[in-house]
Structure formats: C-alpha cells, structure tokens
Design a protein around this motif. Structure first.
Motif, PDB file in Angstrom:
ATOM      1  N   GLY A 267       0.791  -1.219   0.000  1.00 16.69           N
ATOM      2  CA  GLY A 267       0.000   0.000   0.000  1.00 16.69           C
ATOM      3  C   GLY A 267       0.825   1.272   0.000  1.00 16.69           C
ATOM      4  N   LYS A 268       2.111   1.160   0.313  1.00 19.98           N
ATOM      5  CA  LYS A 268       2.972   2.332   0.317  1.00 19.98           C
ATOM      6  C   LYS A 268       4.377   1.912  -0.073  1.00 19.98           C
ATOM      7  CE  LYS A 268       3.454   1.933   5.361  1.00 19.98           C
ATOM      8  NZ  LYS A 268       3.333   2.643   6.645  1.00 19.98           N
ATOM      9  N   ILE A 269       5.189   2.884  -0.463  1.00 15.51           N
ATOM     10  CA  ILE A 269       6.503   2.597  -1.021  1.00 15.51           C
ATOM     11  C   ILE A 269       7.392   1.883  -0.020  1.00 15.51           C
ATOM     12  CG2 ILE A 269       7.370   4.892  -0.424  1.00 15.51           C
ATOM     13  CD1 ILE A 269       8.373   2.741  -3.477  1.00 15.51           C
ATOM     14  N   GLU A 270       7.279   2.205   1.281  1.00 14.82           N
ATOM     15  CA  GLU A 270       8.124   1.557   2.289  1.00 14.82           C
ATOM     16  C   GLU A 270       7.871   0.046   2.315  1.00 14.82           C
ATOM     17  OE1 GLU A 270       7.606   5.815   3.307  1.00 14.82           O
ATOM     18  OE2 GLU A 270       6.202   4.182   2.849  1.00 14.82           O
ATOM     19  N   ASP A 271       6.618  -0.354   2.143  1.00 16.47           N
ATOM     20  CA  ASP A 271       6.302  -1.781   2.120  1.00 16.47           C
ATOM     21  C   ASP A 271       6.778  -2.428   0.822  1.00 16.47           C
ATOM     22  OD1 ASP A 271       5.066  -1.510   4.576  1.00 16.47           O
ATOM     23  OD2 ASP A 271       3.097  -1.119   3.682  1.00 16.47           O
ATOM     24  N   LEU A 272       6.735  -1.677  -0.263  1.00 15.41           N
ATOM     25  CA  LEU A 272       7.100  -2.235  -1.566  1.00 15.41           C
ATOM     26  C   LEU A 272       8.586  -2.554  -1.639  1.00 15.41           C
ATOM     27  CD1 LEU A 272       5.910  -2.896  -4.379  1.00 15.41           C
ATOM     28  CD2 LEU A 272       6.583  -0.599  -5.088  1.00 15.41           C
ATOM     29  N   VAL A 273       9.420  -1.707  -1.042  1.00 22.99           N
ATOM     30  CA  VAL A 273      10.872  -1.878  -1.165  1.00 22.99           C
ATOM     31  C   VAL A 273      11.470  -2.699  -0.022  1.00 22.99           C
ATOM     32  CG1 VAL A 273      11.073   0.289  -2.427  1.00 22.99           C
ATOM     33  CG2 VAL A 273      11.434   0.283   0.044  1.00 22.99           C
ATOM     34  N   ASP A 274      10.638  -3.148   0.898  1.00 18.13           N
ATOM     35  CA  ASP A 274      11.156  -3.872   2.062  1.00 18.13           C
ATOM     36  C   ASP A 274      11.622  -5.274   1.657  1.00 18.13           C
ATOM     37  OD1 ASP A 274      11.720  -4.448   4.773  1.00 18.13           O
ATOM     38  OD2 ASP A 274       9.770  -5.423   4.997  1.00 18.13           O
ATOM     39  N   GLY A 275      12.903  -5.544   1.890  1.00 16.91           N
ATOM     40  CA  GLY A 275      13.429  -6.888   1.706  1.00 16.91           C
ATOM     41  C   GLY A 275      13.611  -7.326   0.266  1.00 16.91           C
ATOM     42  N   VAL A 276      13.731  -6.398  -0.682  1.00 15.87           N
ATOM     43  CA  VAL A 276      13.880  -6.776  -2.085  1.00 15.87           C
ATOM     44  C   VAL A 276      15.237  -6.292  -2.613  1.00 15.87           C
ATOM     45  CG1 VAL A 276      11.395  -6.657  -2.412  1.00 15.87           C
ATOM     46  CG2 VAL A 276      12.777  -4.682  -3.028  1.00 15.87           C
ATOM     47  N   ASP A 277      15.577  -6.740  -3.811  1.00 18.07           N
ATOM     48  CA  ASP A 277      16.852  -6.378  -4.436  1.00 18.07           C
ATOM     49  C   ASP A 277      16.693  -5.295  -5.495  1.00 18.07           C
ATOM     50  OD1 ASP A 277      18.382  -8.521  -3.133  1.00 18.07           O
ATOM     51  OD2 ASP A 277      17.156  -9.839  -4.372  1.00 18.07           O
ATOM     52  N   MET A 278      15.513  -5.255  -6.145  1.00 22.32           N
ATOM     53  CA  MET A 278      15.308  -4.321  -7.250  1.00 22.32           C
ATOM     54  C   MET A 278      13.866  -3.845  -7.245  1.00 22.32           C
ATOM     55  SD  MET A 278      15.654  -4.996 -11.398  1.00 22.32           S
ATOM     56  CE  MET A 278      17.285  -4.270 -11.630  1.00 22.32           C
ATOM     57  N   LEU A 279      13.692  -2.563  -7.582  1.00 22.88           N
ATOM     58  CA  LEU A 279      12.359  -2.006  -7.792  1.00 22.88           C
ATOM     59  C   LEU A 279      12.156  -1.809  -9.289  1.00 22.88           C
ATOM     60  CD1 LEU A 279       9.719  -0.814  -6.642  1.00 22.88           C
ATOM     61  CD2 LEU A 279      10.847   1.425  -6.667  1.00 22.88           C
ATOM     62  N   VAL A 280      11.044  -2.317  -9.797  1.00 24.27           N
ATOM     63  CA  VAL A 280      10.660  -2.128 -11.193  1.00 24.27           C
ATOM     64  C   VAL A 280       9.608  -1.027 -11.245  1.00 24.27           C
ATOM     65  CG1 VAL A 280       9.644  -3.227 -13.224  1.00 24.27           C
ATOM     66  CG2 VAL A 280      11.167  -4.528 -11.731  1.00 24.27           C
ATOM     67  N   VAL A 281       9.908   0.055 -11.957  1.00 24.21           N
ATOM     68  CA  VAL A 281       9.054   1.241 -11.986  1.00 24.21           C
ATOM     69  C   VAL A 281       8.347   1.312 -13.333  1.00 24.21           C
ATOM     70  CG1 VAL A 281       8.974   3.751 -11.758  1.00 24.21           C
ATOM     71  CG2 VAL A 281      10.632   2.429 -10.421  1.00 24.21           C
ATOM     72  N   LEU A 282       7.033   1.076 -13.313  1.00 18.40           N
ATOM     73  CA  LEU A 282       6.227   1.087 -14.538  1.00 18.40           C
ATOM     74  C   LEU A 282       5.148   2.153 -14.500  1.00 18.40           C
ATOM     75  CD1 LEU A 282       5.714  -2.770 -14.997  1.00 18.40           C
ATOM     76  CD2 LEU A 282       7.638  -1.352 -15.731  1.00 18.40           C
ATOM     77  N   THR A 283       5.309   3.125 -13.639  1.00 15.28           N
ATOM     78  CA  THR A 283       4.349   4.226 -13.538  1.00 15.28           C
ATOM     79  C   THR A 283       4.617   5.246 -14.638  1.00 15.28           C
ATOM     80  OG1 THR A 283       5.851   5.276 -11.982  1.00 15.28           O
ATOM     81  CG2 THR A 283       4.074   3.943 -11.054  1.00 15.28           C
ATOM     82  N   GLY A 284       3.732   6.240 -14.757  1.00 13.67           N
ATOM     83  CA  GLY A 284       3.929   7.277 -15.770  1.00 13.67           C
ATOM     84  C   GLY A 284       5.057   8.231 -15.423  1.00 13.67           C
ATOM     85  N   VAL A 285       5.191   8.567 -14.145  1.00 16.54           N
ATOM     86  CA  VAL A 285       6.251   9.449 -13.659  1.00 16.54           C
ATOM     87  C   VAL A 285       7.157   8.634 -12.745  1.00 16.54           C
ATOM     88  CG1 VAL A 285       6.767  11.549 -12.372  1.00 16.54           C
ATOM     89  CG2 VAL A 285       4.748  11.460 -13.835  1.00 16.54           C
ATOM     90  N   HIS A 286       8.457   8.723 -12.969  1.00 14.42           N
ATOM     91  CA  HIS A 286       9.376   7.761 -12.375  1.00 14.42           C
ATOM     92  C   HIS A 286      10.284   8.302 -11.280  1.00 14.42           C
ATOM     93  CE1 HIS A 286       9.108   6.259 -16.784  1.00 14.42           C
ATOM     94  NE2 HIS A 286       8.126   5.754 -16.070  1.00 14.42           N
ATOM     95  N   GLN A 287      10.592   9.592 -11.281  1.00 12.55           N
ATOM     96  CA  GLN A 287      11.713  10.097 -10.509  1.00 12.55           C
ATOM     97  C   GLN A 287      11.592   9.829  -9.012  1.00 12.55           C
ATOM     98  OE1 GLN A 287      13.022  14.057 -11.492  1.00 12.55           O
ATOM     99  NE2 GLN A 287      14.216  14.282  -9.619  1.00 12.55           N
ATOM    100  N   ASP A 288      10.436  10.103  -8.409  1.00 14.68           N
ATOM    101  CA  ASP A 288      10.301   9.921  -6.965  1.00 14.68           C
ATOM    102  C   ASP A 288      10.508   8.460  -6.563  1.00 14.68           C
ATOM    103  OD1 ASP A 288       9.847  12.588  -6.701  1.00 14.68           O
ATOM    104  OD2 ASP A 288       7.688  12.427  -6.335  1.00 14.68           O
ATOM    105  N   LEU A 289      10.003   7.538  -7.365  1.00 18.69           N
ATOM    106  CA  LEU A 289      10.153   6.116  -7.052  1.00 18.69           C
ATOM    107  C   LEU A 289      11.600   5.665  -7.226  1.00 18.69           C
ATOM    108  CD1 LEU A 289       6.875   4.793  -8.662  1.00 18.69           C
ATOM    109  CD2 LEU A 289       7.479   4.646  -6.240  1.00 18.69           C
TER     110      LEU A 289
END
Length: 332
Positions: A49-71
């Motif tokens: 539900g939020k970026i902190e949960d998405l990046v927890d314990g992973v090696d890579m983030l895949v960004v497929l949103t329209g705007v990328h910089q903040d992610l």
C-alpha cells in the motif's frame, strides 16, 4: 513492481514470473484493485500500500508508472537496484543526476530501451553497419486498443492526465517545444534509440510540429552529413506503422516492426538479399540483459542502458529546442 497497467500485464509480469532469474515479491498501483488483480493473475504473494512496504526486503524495484523520478529516488534511498520504463524523465539533467547517484552507490539503474535488444534491428544494422541516410517513421493508432485488451475487465488504460507534473527542461521556452519533447520521448523513444545506436554522432538539424500538436517531422545529420528523416504522425484508430530504413554504400535494410504487444515474429527485415522474419522476443532479451548485468556481465557491443537513455534524452531535447510550429492549413 510499482505500476500495474497494460505494460505490467502484457509484457513485464509474464516475462518476470516465468523466469528462473527473478522472483516477483510485491506489487503496487495507485488503484489497489488493479494491483490485486495482477497479483492474482501472476501469483505474486503481496500487494503493497505504500513505497516503504514495496521496497522492504527486495533487491530491485521495477518502476512502470507514468512518472518515475520519486520512485527511483526512493529505491536508491533503500540501496536497491532499479529498472524503470522509458523515458527516465523529461529533463535529461535530472536523468544524469539519478544515473550518477546510482553509479556512485554501486547500483544499477536500468532503463527499458527494449529496441536496443531487438534482434531485428541488429540484423538491419549488420546489413548496413555505416548508414549513409535513411528514415524512421511511427504512426500508431493501435496502442490504446491493444492495451485495453490486455487488462482485466473493468480496468481502463492509464493516461498521463492524472500523473503529477514532471520537470520540464528550462531551455524549452515555448509550449510547442514542450509538446514536441513529449511526442519524441513518449512516442518516438524506440526510433531515437535505433538512430543513436546506428549513428552515434547524429545531431538535430530541424524540427516542425503540426498546428494541432499531434505530428512531428524532423531532420538529423550524421557526423559526415548523412541525412536522416524522423516522422511521428497521428493516425486513425486501428492503423499502425513503425518502420526504419537505413541505406548504405552497398546495401539497404528496412525494418517493419510488429504492432504493440503482438509477437515479434511478425517483424520483418528486408534487404537486397531477401526478407527475414520470426525474430526472437526483444522484450525477453532486454530482461535477460538486466539479469546479466545484475550478475556483473556487461555486453561489450552495447552501451549501458542509462548511458543510452541519456543519449536519447539529449537528442530529443535538441530536436525539441529547434522545433517550430507548422502553418495552420486552410480548410477551404
């Protein structure tokens, strides 16, 4: 993975969830129901539900949103590698900063320049290794309908309308120049990728945007004055053309690319010796290259995807800065 639009459903998730090299652990989307639908279809265990949960314990983030910089910045903050869809952004100055930051931290910033890994394009470049001229054309009235068919019932393709504003290069003073930049980077990115690979020293010479802000025509020159024409045109729904033609001293090569989200086997390369088709999937080749780079292997014949992204964004900015509005045509 952040962003569960048609590119996720139709391209990234099918490749990543079937690959032994990757394990997709979590999905996120601004529409949580869409993320849940993607998780159910591709057996991804968690919806964040939020970026902190998405990046927890992973090696890579895949960004497929329209705007990328903040992610991208959030991933680098968390010491993660990043894959981002192209373009990185509209302002190449910000792209350079992100690239430098990733490199300084020993992290990969991979950019989805799928065309750089396209076997059909490389077949054309092998036939015409030093182009003396050519053209690059795209007219796409097919993409929206194709994306709609990839999504589950009840979900519509995303547009840029609801995205937060992106940083615009300061040197673009006029609205038509900003429009030209968006057309070049959102619709013409693959063409510019092909051109920068074929002619590394290509430079912008002229650019015109039609009065409706829909179609763009540009002229570029190679280091020895070789002329290349770029056309990105509005078209009626259902029609599609993406074609690259290079001419050389002893041969020519024309690539007619498959329509979006359709098998690459439909792509054709025509040279003086005949026609080739049934090319392997460039998208799978791109993700294999990402896997290789994560393992410390770098192809000697290709620039890093970030270096290529900077070259493409620089070229787009140069064309946009030269862009002039076309005349209003009389309707009588």
């Amino acid at each position: 993975m952040a962003g569960c639009g048609a590119a996720a459903f139709g391209l990234h998730l099918p490749v990543l969830t079937s690959s032994p090299d990757f394990d997709v652990t979590a999905l996120a989307d601004r529409d949580t129901a869409r993320a849940r639908a993607a998780a159910a279809r591709f057996a991804v265990p968690r919806v964040a539900g939020k970026i902190e949960d998405l990046v927890d314990g992973v090696d890579m983030l895949v960004v497929l949103t329209g705007v990328h910089q903040d992610l991208i910045e959030a991933a680098l903050d968390a010491q993660l590698h990043v894959f981002t869809e192209k373009p990185v952004g509209l302002d190449v100055t910000e792209t350079r900063k992100l690239a430098d930051r990733a490199q300084g931290a020993g992290l990969l910033l991979e950019v989805g320049a799928m065309r750089a890994h396209d076997p059909a394009l490389h077949a054309a470049l092998a036939a015409v290794p030093e182009p003396t001229g050519g053209w690059l054309i795209k007219a796409d009235g097919f993409d929206e309908a194709a994306r709609r068919r990839l999504l589950p019932p009840g979900f519509s393709p995303y547009t840029f309308v609801d995205d937060p504003p992106q940083t615009i290069p300061r040197q673009l003073a006029d609205a038509h120049q900003v429009t030209a930049l968006k057309i070049l980077l959102w619709q013409g990115y693959h063409l510019l990728t092909a051109l920068t690979l074929a002619v590394p020293g290509v430079t912008p010479a002229a650019c015109t945007l039609d009065a409706d802000g829909q179609s763009l025509h540009a002229l570029l020159f190679g280091p020895a004055g070789q002329p290349f024409t770029l056309v990105i045109s509005a078209t009626a729904p259902g029609r599609f053309l993406e074609q690259i033609h290079f001419g050389g001293a002893s041969d020519t090569a024309t690539v007619d690319f498959a329509r979006p989200y359709e098998p690459s086997t439909a792509t054709r390369v025509t040279t003086a010796t005949g026609e080739q088709s049934d090319f392997p999937d460039p998208f799978a080749a791109m993700w294999q290259a990402v896997s290789d780079r994560l393992a410390g292997q770098y192809p000697a014949d290709l620039p890093t995807s970030t270096a290529l992204a900077v070259r493409v964004e620089d070229l787009a900015l140069g064309l946009a800065g030269l862009c002039r509005p076309g005349p209003h045509l009389r309707k009588d």
